[in-house]
Design an enzyme around this catalytic site. Structure first.
Site, mmCIF file in Angstrom:
data_model
loop_
_atom_site.group_PDB
_atom_site.id
_atom_site.type_symbol
_atom_site.label_atom_id
_atom_site.label_comp_id
_atom_site.label_asym_id
_atom_site.label_seq_id
_atom_site.Cartn_x
_atom_site.Cartn_y
_atom_site.Cartn_z
ATOM 1 N N CYS A 1 27.325 48.829 11.011
ATOM 2 C CA CYS A 1 27.974 48.725 9.696
ATOM 3 C C CYS A 1 29.492 48.579 9.842
ATOM 4 C CB CYS A 1 27.624 49.953 8.857
ATOM 5 S SG CYS A 1 28.465 49.960 7.269
ATOM 6 N N CYS B 1 28.417 45.551 7.566
ATOM 7 C CA CYS B 1 28.932 45.733 6.199
ATOM 8 C C CYS B 1 30.447 45.573 6.091
ATOM 9 C CB CYS B 1 28.590 47.122 5.672
ATOM 10 S SG CYS B 1 27.048 47.806 6.248
ATOM 11 N N LYS C 1 31.895 42.093 7.310
ATOM 12 C CA LYS C 1 31.293 41.111 6.393
ATOM 13 C C LYS C 1 32.000 41.149 5.038
ATOM 14 C CE LYS C 1 28.561 42.368 3.569
ATOM 15 N NZ LYS C 1 27.151 42.664 3.731
ATOM 16 N N TYR D 1 19.288 38.681 3.244
ATOM 17 C CA TYR D 1 20.650 39.141 2.928
ATOM 18 C C TYR D 1 21.698 38.361 3.748
ATOM 19 C CZ TYR D 1 19.195 43.779 0.999
ATOM 20 O OH TYR D 1 18.689 44.812 0.257
ATOM 21 N N GLU E 1 24.438 35.758 2.234
ATOM 22 C CA GLU E 1 25.840 36.199 2.190
ATOM 23 C C GLU E 1 26.732 35.254 2.996
ATOM 24 O OE1 GLU E 1 25.673 40.294 3.518
ATOM 25 O OE2 GLU E 1 25.226 41.026 1.501
ATOM 26 N N HIS F 1 34.668 47.991 -24.323
ATOM 27 C CA HIS F 1 34.949 46.590 -24.618
ATOM 28 C C HIS F 1 36.382 46.226 -24.253
ATOM 29 C CE1 HIS F 1 34.231 42.829 -26.651
ATOM 30 N NE2 HIS F 1 35.393 42.964 -27.276
ATOM 31 N N GLU G 1 29.219 46.294 -20.563
ATOM 32 C CA GLU G 1 28.795 46.740 -21.897
ATOM 33 C C GLU G 1 27.502 46.060 -22.337
ATOM 34 O OE1 GLU G 1 31.302 45.521 -25.309
ATOM 35 O OE2 GLU G 1 32.270 44.115 -23.946
HETATM 36 P P1 NDP Z 1 16.012 39.894 6.154
HETATM 37 O O1 NDP Z 1 14.783 40.597 6.618
HETATM 38 O O2 NDP Z 1 16.650 40.274 4.888
HETATM 39 O O3 NDP Z 1 15.725 38.334 6.102
HETATM 40 C C1 NDP Z 1 15.192 37.645 7.189
HETATM 41 C C2 NDP Z 1 15.007 36.210 6.752
HETATM 42 O O4 NDP Z 1 14.590 35.455 7.887
HETATM 43 C C3 NDP Z 1 13.944 36.038 5.690
HETATM 44 O O5 NDP Z 1 14.396 35.102 4.757
HETATM 45 C C4 NDP Z 1 12.749 35.503 6.481
HETATM 46 O O6 NDP Z 1 11.963 34.624 5.734
HETATM 47 C C5 NDP Z 1 13.459 34.696 7.544
HETATM 48 N N1 NDP Z 1 12.635 34.480 8.732
HETATM 49 C C6 NDP Z 1 12.097 35.410 9.540
HETATM 50 N N2 NDP Z 1 11.411 34.812 10.536
HETATM 51 C C7 NDP Z 1 11.533 33.483 10.347
HETATM 52 C C8 NDP Z 1 11.032 32.346 11.032
HETATM 53 N N3 NDP Z 1 10.282 32.462 12.122
HETATM 54 N N4 NDP Z 1 11.338 31.125 10.542
HETATM 55 C C9 NDP Z 1 12.104 31.002 9.431
HETATM 56 N N5 NDP Z 1 12.591 32.036 8.734
HETATM 57 C C10 NDP Z 1 12.321 33.270 9.194
HETATM 58 O O7 NDP Z 1 17.004 40.006 7.399
HETATM 59 P P2 NDP Z 1 18.554 39.872 7.527
HETATM 60 O O8 NDP Z 1 18.740 39.534 8.959
HETATM 61 O O9 NDP Z 1 19.130 38.983 6.492
HETATM 62 O O10 NDP Z 1 19.060 41.326 7.257
HETATM 63 C C11 NDP Z 1 18.514 42.403 8.018
HETATM 64 C C12 NDP Z 1 18.553 43.678 7.236
HETATM 65 O O11 NDP Z 1 19.878 44.166 7.248
HETATM 66 C C13 NDP Z 1 18.205 43.508 5.770
HETATM 67 O O12 NDP Z 1 16.838 43.600 5.531
HETATM 68 C C14 NDP Z 1 18.964 44.631 5.134
HETATM 69 O O13 NDP Z 1 18.155 45.767 5.183
HETATM 70 C C15 NDP Z 1 20.177 44.784 6.015
HETATM 71 N N6 NDP Z 1 21.349 44.111 5.407
HETATM 72 C C16 NDP Z 1 21.824 44.596 4.245
HETATM 73 C C17 NDP Z 1 22.915 44.012 3.651
HETATM 74 C C18 NDP Z 1 23.422 44.555 2.369
HETATM 75 O O14 NDP Z 1 23.090 45.671 2.010
HETATM 76 N N7 NDP Z 1 24.235 43.799 1.620
HETATM 77 C C19 NDP Z 1 23.601 42.865 4.235
HETATM 78 C C20 NDP Z 1 22.992 42.416 5.450
HETATM 79 C C21 NDP Z 1 21.905 43.028 6.006
HETATM 80 P P3 NDP Z 1 10.789 35.104 4.746
HETATM 81 O O15 NDP Z 1 11.421 35.723 3.564
HETATM 82 O O16 NDP Z 1 10.104 33.823 4.457
HETATM 83 O O17 NDP Z 1 9.952 36.079 5.548
#
Ligand code: NDP
Length: 450
Positions: free
Chosen positions: A42, A47, A50, A176, A180, A429, A434
């Site tokens: 983080c 976090c 980022k 995510y 982002e 307001h 609101e």
């Molecule tokens: P996520 O699990 O959110 O997303 C992973 C993405 O990768 C999904 O869209 C998934 O697709 C795709 N994917 C996985 N395998 C493949 C594949 N073989 N081919 C194509 N697409 C694939 O992971 P992130 O890495 O974005 O983030 C990890 C974690 O970190 C999050 O779950 C969250 O908990 C945390 N995080 C939180 C943030 C915040 O609070 N703002 C910011 C960044 C991270 P599909 O949906 O189709 O399975």
């Protein structure tokens, strides 16, 4: 048996540090072992940097908007090296604060990579250390084998350490991190293409938010490729070829692998679940007596504040007033794209599947700040109310300040607010927030899916 410590924590990220400090506060003798920098994902690779990059991207919008408000703003360009130097200084400052906090709490920092060699014994280099309790808080790391060839692509760790940005980039994934960074990079002058395999990005979020995310990305100039997952990624000279089908290949100079994260379990020797995570019970106990785990290594809700809450709860159970379970039912979270998204409570689909009959309150408008300058950016809000109990189950928002607004409303939901409480609240307001207390008529009443 006499132990060297009451608690040894593996991993000095947010969760491990919080647990260790709380344990020391309760009088425990604590060591924390870290093989890399102190602060964890983080603070160092997630976090915090980022969000600092998001602020950089947001200034670009701000400069444009300022012109509409009468400011004469000369053409401005983003200088990544300036940001990179300031970011490195800030993460070093924060790491220093983390080190001071550990020292100030009496937690001993042991630098090195730890291996669990027994229920009460850890090996660090040549040393063996023993403790009554061992806490695994080793976090996670980007997945590098989701697609053949993707291991050669950059991850979010690499992106946040770039000194210069690529002119063109492909982002693979729709979660995510993908959303982002696609949103930020596009604002920082990178031509971005986003490849995700579902119809909309952000699977699992409410459809209103997923639709808003796709529209906002498109408005920022991101080239969206829904339903597109590369079968493999090949090197072709200095380029990466995304192979989407045998007759469909696209070349990019730079690719971001945003296909998820996986728990860090090397050297633990613990039995893992199907996702490679350390299974724990609701008190954080692993199958090995004396070994507990918290945070991303357990792959439950992979969010920093959850790891911190789990760490503190564990320390209270082991050394303090006792077990106070962490309630993960109403955890607010945000996607820091521009404009951001935020949620607390289930998506409409999840609420219906859980058997709720729903009243859905929705609004969608152009905020005052945008309307004044003829901007197109919109704000969308949604309240999900249980039609029978009138309890507000969820708040979803896409638009400026959504994370700040939804964090505050999460308190009301945790306190069990009903729609009548929202209706009785006098509006402030003029604000966007609101609107959450001014939605009087449901736009839909939906029977449960059950
Ligand atoms: P996520 O699990 O959110 O997303 C992973 C993405 O990768 C999904 O869209 C998934 O697709 C795709 N994917 C996985 N395998 C493949 C594949 N073989 N081919 C194509 N697409 C694939 O992971 P992130 O890495 O974005 O983030 C990890 C974690 O970190 C999050 O779950 C969250 O908990 C945390 N995080 C939180 C943030 C915040 O609070 N703002 C910011 C960044 C991270 P599909 O949906 O189709 O399975």
């Amino acid at each position: 048996m006499a132990f060297d410590y009451d608690l040894i924590t593996l991993g000095a990220g947010s969760g491990g540090v919080a647990a260790s400090r709380r344990a020391a506060l309760h009088g425990a003798k604590v060591a924390i072992i870290e093989g890399s920098r102190v602060g964890g994902t983080c603070v160092l690779r997630g976090c915090v940097p980022k969000k600092l990059l998001m602020y950089a991207a947001q200034f670009g919008d701000g400069l444009q908007e300022a012109r509409g408000y009468g400011w004469q703003v000369p053409e401005a360009a983003f200088d990544m090296p300036t940001w990179a130097t300031a970011k490195a200084a800030e993460t070093t400052r924060l790491e220093g604060i983390y080190r001071q906090m550990l020292a100030g709490s009496g937690v001993q920092l042991v630098e090195g990579w730890a291996r669990l060699v027994g229920p009460h014994t850890v090996q660090v280099g040549e040393r063996q250390l023993t403790a009554r309790h061992i806490l695994v808080a080793t976090g996670g790391a980007p997945v590098r084998d989701s697609i053949p060839g993707i291991d050669a692509c950059a991850t979010s760790d690499d992106l946040l350490d770039l000194q210069t940005l690529p002119a063109r980039a492909a982002v693979v994934g729709g979660g995510y991190i993908a959303v982002e960074f696609a949103s930020m990079l596009a604002r920082l002058g990178v031509q971005v293409a986003l490849f995700y395999r579902d119809r909309l990005p952000l699977r699992g979020f409410d459809t209103m938010l997923r639709t808003a995310a796709a529209s906002a990305l498109q408005a920022a100039g991101v080239d969206l490729h829904p339903g597109a997952a590369p079968q493999r990624i090949q090197r072709d000279g200095g380029q990466f070829l995304l192979v989407l089908g045998e007759d469909r290949m696209l070349a990019f100079p730079w690719v971001l692998n945003a296909t998820g994260r996986r728990p860090n379990t090397a050297g633990l020797g613990l039995t893992l679940d199907a996702h490679g995570a350390v299974p724990v019970d609701d008190q954080g106990n692993t199958a090995v007596p004396g070994v507990c785990a918290i945070g991303d290594v357990t792959n439950r809700k992979n969010l920093t504040p959850v790891a911190i809450a789990e760490g503190r709860a564990l320390a209270d159970r082991l050394f303090g007033p006792g077990h106070q379970p962490v309630d993960l039912r109403l955890v607010a979270s945000a996607v820091f794209m521009l404009p951001p998204l935020a949620s607390v409570g289930p998506s409409e689909e999840e609420a219906l599947a859980a058997g709720h009959r729903l009243q859905v309150f929705e609004t969608d408008f152009r905020p005052m700040k945008q309307a004044f300058i003829g901007g197109t950016e919109r704000t969308a809000m949604k309240l999900l109310v249980d039609a029978d109990s009138q309890r507000v189950l969820a708040v979803h928002m896409a638009g400026a300040d959504a994370p700040e607004i939804v964090q505050s409303l999460a308190v009301a939901l945790t306190a069990g607010a009903t729609k009548a409480h929202f209706d009785r609240t006098i509006a402030m307001h003029p604000t966007a927030a609101e609107e959450f207390v001014l939605m009087r008529q449901p736009s839909r009443t939906v029977p449960s899916a059950g």
